[in-house]
Design a protein around this motif. Structure first.
Motif, mmCIF file in Angstrom:
data_model
loop_
_atom_site.group_PDB
_atom_site.id
_atom_site.type_symbol
_atom_site.label_atom_id
_atom_site.label_comp_id
_atom_site.label_asym_id
_atom_site.label_seq_id
_atom_site.Cartn_x
_atom_site.Cartn_y
_atom_site.Cartn_z
ATOM 1 N N LEU A 1 7.744 12.800 3.392
ATOM 2 C CA LEU A 1 6.239 12.295 3.832
ATOM 3 C C LEU A 1 6.033 13.549 5.228
ATOM 4 N N ASP B 1 1.718 10.004 9.329
ATOM 5 C CA ASP B 1 1.375 8.764 9.602
ATOM 6 C C ASP B 1 1.684 7.701 8.556
ATOM 7 N N GLU B 2 1.905 8.288 7.597
ATOM 8 C CA GLU B 2 2.380 7.450 6.343
ATOM 9 C C GLU B 2 3.865 7.006 6.510
ATOM 10 N N ARG C 1 2.402 14.018 6.285
ATOM 11 C CA ARG C 1 1.733 12.645 6.026
ATOM 12 C C ARG C 1 2.616 11.783 7.134
ATOM 13 N N SER D 1 0.923 -1.298 -0.128
ATOM 14 C CA SER D 1 -0.057 0.020 0.095
ATOM 15 C C SER D 1 0.926 1.336 0.252
ATOM 16 N N ILE D 2 2.058 1.169 0.443
ATOM 17 C CA ILE D 2 2.908 2.593 0.836
ATOM 18 C C ILE D 2 3.662 2.886 -0.462
ATOM 19 N N ALA E 1 3.940 4.239 9.092
ATOM 20 C CA ALA E 1 3.356 3.057 8.654
ATOM 21 C C ALA E 1 4.458 2.417 7.698
ATOM 22 N N LEU E 2 5.266 3.086 6.836
ATOM 23 C CA LEU E 2 6.335 2.758 5.842
ATOM 24 C C LEU E 2 7.382 2.048 6.868
ATOM 25 N N THR F 1 8.696 1.099 -2.588
ATOM 26 C CA THR F 1 9.184 1.408 -1.127
ATOM 27 C C THR F 1 10.590 1.706 -1.234
#
Ligand SMILES: C[S@@+](CC[C@H](N)C(=O)[O-])C[C@H]1O[C@@H](n2cnc3c(N)ncnc32)[C@H](O)[C@@H]1O
Length: 366
Positions: A34, A41-42, A39, A12-13, A45-46, A20
């Motif tokens: 990010l 949060d992303e 971003r 997803s990222i 998450a990454l 990635t």
């Protein structure tokens, strides 16, 4: 160990449709990019997606930790544990909340104040949180405490809260605690101007009703050794003082500051009665109450919840747990004082930062 081969977390990222990142430098760039575009949060998450497949990836571990320090400042936990602060907000809200009142809060954090408002019997509490990771955590906390039917947590800054969309109607009470150690650093002034104009009923209550930036002259040998250098080990090092930064946070009483004057409220903000808070500049005469070397001014905050309910992190009353630091604004050179000397201090704020310095012309008058 740092990965040099592509890892499987490509789902997803993606960064602008690029795969990635694989190596530490690429990951660092991706995190910065990010964060710069809001971003965070992303970015987290990454890092977590990499760690899922490579639990020992140090770059991803440090990246995740760094993102957290950007999104979740370290004062959050001591703030939640600071009894005196919590009690003052509780008592202030207890004086205002009745079962017919809708409360809107700027800045949910953990949801603590919103839950207090709900427990005190508010009809409805809507709180908003600009950092979505914190907002999501606050939602979980509110749910765990069984208050989700009374408390709504919006994951957005107060400036984006809309009547008819997020709040059914204007609120009866505006609660806010977006104070930095210098009071203004979390943009409390524009946030209150905006919320009062759009989200609060005319004449609605604002809590805290007022707050002030407090200062006093400061000295003390230990503090002095941390602010100025004179001679050390037989060498004259004084030229270094000219490049030493003058503003310094101190963590509770670690540098043993000695207050050399009474407290002065340098700036006062009447959140209840005023609707705009312009930048300001003034000169304040402060009388020394004792002899000694004065290194500058020490600054703290005072918060008036409602009439008779006050919180103040006065440096003379240290606490075991305290989220707000004291800030020292040191003079270019220490000033030798005797009791009764008056120092003229230039005080300025630009709505997000205060600044204090010795007035050039009238530095010392007897
Ligand atoms: C100092 S904490 C207080 C949290 C909670 N109200 C409490 O007192 O325990 C402020 C929180 O508000 C958030 N915040 C600051 N300004 C905001 C704004 N204008 N809109 C939404 N959230 C804001 C920050 O991200 C932070 O989590």
């Amino acid at each position: 160990m740092i990965s040099t081969t592509p890892h499987p977390a490509t789902g997803s990222i993606k960064l602008a449709n690029k795969p990635t990142p694989t190596g530490p430098d690429e990951l660092k760039k991706a995190i910065l990019s990010l964060l710069a575009s809001g971003r965070g949060d992303e970015a987290l998450a990454l890092c977590n997606s990499i760690l899922k497949h490579e639990p020992d990836n140090l770059a991803a571990k440090q990246g995740a930790e760094w993102v957290l320090t950007q999104l979740v400042p370290l004062w959050h936990v001591p703030m939640m544990n600071e009894y005196e602060r919590n009690k003052a907000f509780h008592d202030g809200m207890a004086a205002l909340i009745t079962p017919d009142k809708v409360v809107f809060e700027i800045g949910a954090g953990s949801g603590l104040l919103a839950m207090m408002a709900a427990k005190l019997g508010a009809k409805k509490v809507v709180t908003c949180e600009a950092v979505s990771l914190i907002a999501e955590t606050a939602r979980q906390i509110v749910e765990r405490n069984g208050l989700h039917s009374q408390v709504t947590v919006l994951a957005k800054p107060s400036s984006e809260v809309r009547i008819g969309v997020d709040l059914p109607a204007k609120a009866d009470i505006l609660v806010h605690e977006v104070f930095s150690s210098e009071l203004l650093g979390e943009h409390v002034l524009p946030s209150i101007e905006d919320a009062k104009a759009r989200l609060l009923k005319p004449g609605g209550a604002v809590l805290p009703a007022a707050a002030g930036v407090m200062i006093a002259l400061v000295g003390g040998d230990t503090l002095g050794k941390n602010l100025y250098v004179d001679e050390s080990f037989g060498f004259d090092l004084r030229a270094f003082n000219a490049i030493n930064p003058r503003k310094r946070p101190i963590y509770r009483e670690d540098l043993a500051p000695t207050l050399m004057s009474d407290a002065v409220e340098a700036f006062q903000f009447d959140f209840q009665n005023d609707s705009s808070f312009p930048a300001a500049q003034k000169t304040i005469d402060i009388t020394s109450t004792q002899a000694g070397l004065c290194y500058g001014v020490i600054q703290w905050i005072r918060v008036d919840m409602v009439e008779g309910v006050r919180f103040e992190n006065h440096p003379g009353q240290p606490r075991a747990v305290s989220n707000w630091q004291h800030t020292i604004y040191s003079f270019m050179e220490p000033v030798q004082l005797v009791a009764g000397d008056v120092l003229a201090i230039n005080a300025t704020h630009d709505r997000t930062r205060p600044w204090f310095e010795l007035a050039q012309a009238a530095a010392l008058r007897q």
